[in-house]
Design an enzyme around this catalytic site. Structure first.
Site, PDB file in Angstrom:
ATOM      1  N   GLN A 169      -8.635  -1.415   4.627  1.00  0.00           N
ATOM      2  CA  GLN A 169      -7.425  -1.629   3.834  1.00  0.00           C
ATOM      3  C   GLN A 169      -6.283  -1.063   4.662  1.00  0.00           C
ATOM      4  OE1 GLN A 169      -7.739  -3.157   0.509  1.00  0.00           O
ATOM      5  NE2 GLN A 169      -9.770  -3.592   1.380  1.00  0.00           N
ATOM      6  N   ALA A 202      -3.938  -2.898  -8.485  1.00  0.00           N
ATOM      7  CA  ALA A 202      -4.875  -3.023  -7.371  1.00  0.00           C
ATOM      8  C   ALA A 202      -4.175  -3.511  -6.103  1.00  0.00           C
ATOM      9  CB  ALA A 202      -6.021  -3.950  -7.755  1.00  0.00           C
ATOM     10  N   HIS A 203      -4.933  -3.629  -5.050  1.00  0.00           N
ATOM     11  CA  HIS A 203      -4.364  -3.956  -3.744  1.00  0.00           C
ATOM     12  C   HIS A 203      -3.702  -5.328  -3.720  1.00  0.00           C
ATOM     13  CE1 HIS A 203      -8.578  -5.397  -2.154  1.00  0.00           C
ATOM     14  NE2 HIS A 203      -8.356  -5.794  -3.370  1.00  0.00           N
ATOM     15  N   ASN A 204      -2.617  -5.375  -2.992  1.00  0.00           N
ATOM     16  CA  ASN A 204      -1.897  -6.620  -2.735  1.00  0.00           C
ATOM     17  C   ASN A 204      -1.215  -7.216  -3.965  1.00  0.00           C
ATOM     18  OD1 ASN A 204      -4.062  -6.633  -0.338  1.00  0.00           O
ATOM     19  ND2 ASN A 204      -2.217  -7.737   0.248  1.00  0.00           N
TER      20      ASN A 204
END
Lengths: 353, 353, 353
Positions: free
Chosen positions: C201, C242-244
């Site tokens: 990540q 969460a990511h992105n």
């Protein structure tokens, strides 16, 4: 930084056509739309193939056989598995993780009876309790807490402000993200007629090798025995694992999932985000629950479930489709009732003719 | 460690038959399947009675009147209430909780105007703010924070990295688990045409005596007045209590439950894990919501509700059972429509004869 | 403390009748039932107008045109917008927030290569990593962590034990409440046949100006690129981003809401408490989801949705109303079947006559 040729080789990409560009250096990885002229990019899904025409990326990882738009200026690196290739490429571009200095920070508090392994790094304001053991090459970041008699295996990482309570055991290569808490008391009380009397929670927690636990996740200690998280399991942020649960190997628990007490998950169980499992239930190996499922019965090995209460996924889809039609169905039934009444009248009239 | 006889006496068990074994020392408590030859075990539910035949436990607590398998090698201790007996026995085996040294750690930061009671224990990297008062015999573990003018009553325990913000009041014998946050600003904004303007949250939080609050749980301060958690209430991990809630005495809020703003829970309300209550609602005393309920209306005292939106539990079961039949019902209605059409044709033919 | 006259002027209240009381000093703000003789109070909803007859408050903010009970002893301050007026009045009564001393506490650990702006306040046991920049007039409370190369803009507040990981960027006037974690690794793995291999990540998080983030909320770093929270957005306790994800400007995410990976929220999106959004979905600007919605499809700009799976709100209400009638409908259908059977028999009899 790596050249396009190096990345192509690393990810096993088919030899690209634009050979003169292969010596170009790549600086980073970015989505198609965000990529600059020195970036590697990727097409994660065919839905994004059109973006290839407009991207400024120097090189793009694309699925072998994908239909490209006519004008693509980027070097196209075709692979069988874009995700795998991207994952390998990301490793190459990943900035080095923040590294604590070797040894124990002078502002850490390590009990004289605790043992910190060789090559470990212990940050400021960390507390390591009596008789605790921290393995070799561990990184224990600022403000983390390792309680009395706890064991942290080799090569573990505890991010800032993680709490590992007394007697908890972590295996090797375990990563716990900031703010997570391992080993708080299980939530057990008994109404004694006047108050909720606390049931002592004398057990502990075992986290096996290669587990990763997200930020602000909680794994409670057992009432008796052990709350266990199996080898290779990945737990996301804000997940709750209550006392006496047994989570199998290689499970995936996405964000905000929750296990009530004494739940058993077989190996390879996958819980979508926000899914909850009621107490004492078992999900067989390989069972998968969609996001926000409410597991209220035991689930067979390999089953796919969804909904609340969770049902076999196809059944849930069928019921949801039926529910979409229910308001219209009520009108239809009203019309049918009228038609039946009309038929009855006609029938009576006919009979009376 | 205690002998079987001592445990029998402690839990009020009927005099067991195997008198020669009574002097044997017990080393711990474990589930039937996990127990070793020096362990006490228990049969929590008749479903596990068969396990008695195979357990290696030295002694087992069993419900009086339960039907035992023929060959049981363990000493059987029969009691009226296994849970109660087990709870008492666990107390006897509980390892001593980790104990900080008496007094204030040299690496704690206690404001000179703060007051720490006699017999209190304050760990390293703890901060106690100006004019805060920490009661007698409290244990404030490493990294915990007690804000200005906060009051922590006698015999409280704050586990590592707990945050108690300014002006918050905790009663006596309150336990707050690691990472929980008491007294953050309530979530209040007002759209002023250009932005969400913050509504000042000038109130505070009162946690009454004998409350226990789980890891990473959040109780927000009131906009005006007080967010209150009543005496003896137990709150599990990752629970959210928003501003201006009033939680009655002896309530139980299981993991990941959430109260929106200005909710009122009467005494003895029980919320299953993941249950949410919408803002400004009231649940009467003794109301119980099953796990993952979505409370969207006021709930009467003593009511049992479940589902989302939450309904009386029996009604919810009835609706769920009906929903299970809905897909088949749609086929049935289609058949009925055809039959009605056929009847109409026959009726018309008959009339035209 | 302010007089009633000063408050009347501050909130633009109509000149009250009881002019002799205007010089009276107010000491605080409280709900009608709780207010003492020196308190300001308010009627937030007409449902509470009757409380005016019994309150001991010295002055009460009331909606212009509201129907007052006959005997009101308090000074009535009428305004067009009670919430706005109350918000302004609260500002006047708000106790000063706890203020750290100017500069860096001697028990903080600030890397020599980090930069702390003028007028900033850094509390004890804070860690600020290599090359990190903390803006002017920031307040970084005890135990907070700012990682390597992180940027905290001017006038930010990090409450105790907040974790901002390496390379994360916060804009100006950002507030992060106790225990929140910004920039943990996104939850990304790839099954390699034997284990869930971690997908690096390598991205980061950008929190824009004027964002407020609640206690124990988590915002993960991107796999590639940036997880972004737009200007003026407010995020409540225990929320997962969460990511992105890309959260637009001026959004509101209430307690325990959760965004899976790569979700896009347009400007002004509002998510009720406990609402979840599945991965890769988009909600258009101004879309609103009721509490506990389960967003499973893209949502149009301005749409109002509710339920799980989330549907247009009116449709969901219609389906829920229909579901309430379903058990009765099943009986009705059974009756209709019998009637159809009877009609068939009659029809056959008639034909056979």
């Amino acid at each position: 930084m790596p050249t396009i040729a190096e990345i192509a080789s690393l990810i096993g990409a088919a030899a690209p056509e634009k050979r003169d560009a292969l010596a170009r250096e790549l600086r980073g990885v970015a989505a198609l739309a965000d990529a600059g002229a020195d970036d590697l990019s990727f097409v994660g899904s065919d839905a994004y193939l059109n973006g290839l025409a407009h991207t400024r990326a120097a090189a793009v990882i694309v699925r072998r056989g994908a239909k490209l738009p006519p004008e693509v200026s980027a070097v196209v690196l075709t692979v069988d598995d874009v995700e795998l290739a991207l994952s390998r490429a990301l490793d190459r571009f990943a900035p080095p993780p923040p590294q604590l200095p070797l040894g124990v920070d002078r502002a850490a508090r390590v009990d004289p009876t605790a043992c910190v392994g060789e090559g470990a790094r212990v940050g400021p304001f960390v507390v390591i309790g009596a008789r605790a053991r921290v393995g070799e090459r561990c990184a224990i970041h600022a403000g983390a807490f390792v309680g009395e008699d706890a064991v942290v295996g080799d090569d573990c990482t505890l991010w800032p402000n993680v709490v590992v309570r007394e007697r908890v055991t972590l295996g090797r290569r375990v990563t716990v993200h900031a703010g997570a808490v391992i080993g708080s008391d299980g939530f057990g009380y008994r109404w004694d007629g006047a108050r909720h009397a606390k049931v002592p929670q004398i057990g502990t927690v075992v986290i096996e090798d290669d587990v990763e636990i997200g930020s602000c996740a909680c794994v409670d200690r057992a009432k008796v025995g052990v709350t266990r998280v199996g080898r290779g399991t990945k737990i996301d942020n804000l997940v709750q694992v209550a006392h006496n649960c047994t989570v199998g190997e290689h499970c995936v628990l996405a964000g905000q999932a929750g296990l009530a007490g004494s739940v058993t998950l077989g190996a390879g169980v996958v819980l979508g985000g926000g899914t909850s499992v009621s107490d004492h239930l078992t999900m067989g190996p390989g069972a998968m629950a969609a996001g926000r499922s409410g597991i209220a019965t035991d689930i067979d090995a390999g089953a796919r479930v969804s909904g609340m209460p969770a049902l076999p996924h196809r059944q849930n889809l069928r019921e949801q489709a039926a529910l979409r039609r229910l308001p219209e169905l009520i009108s239809q039934i009203r019309r049918m009732e009228e038609e039946i009444a009309a038929l009855k009248r006609r029938s009576t009239e006919t009979e009376n003719r």
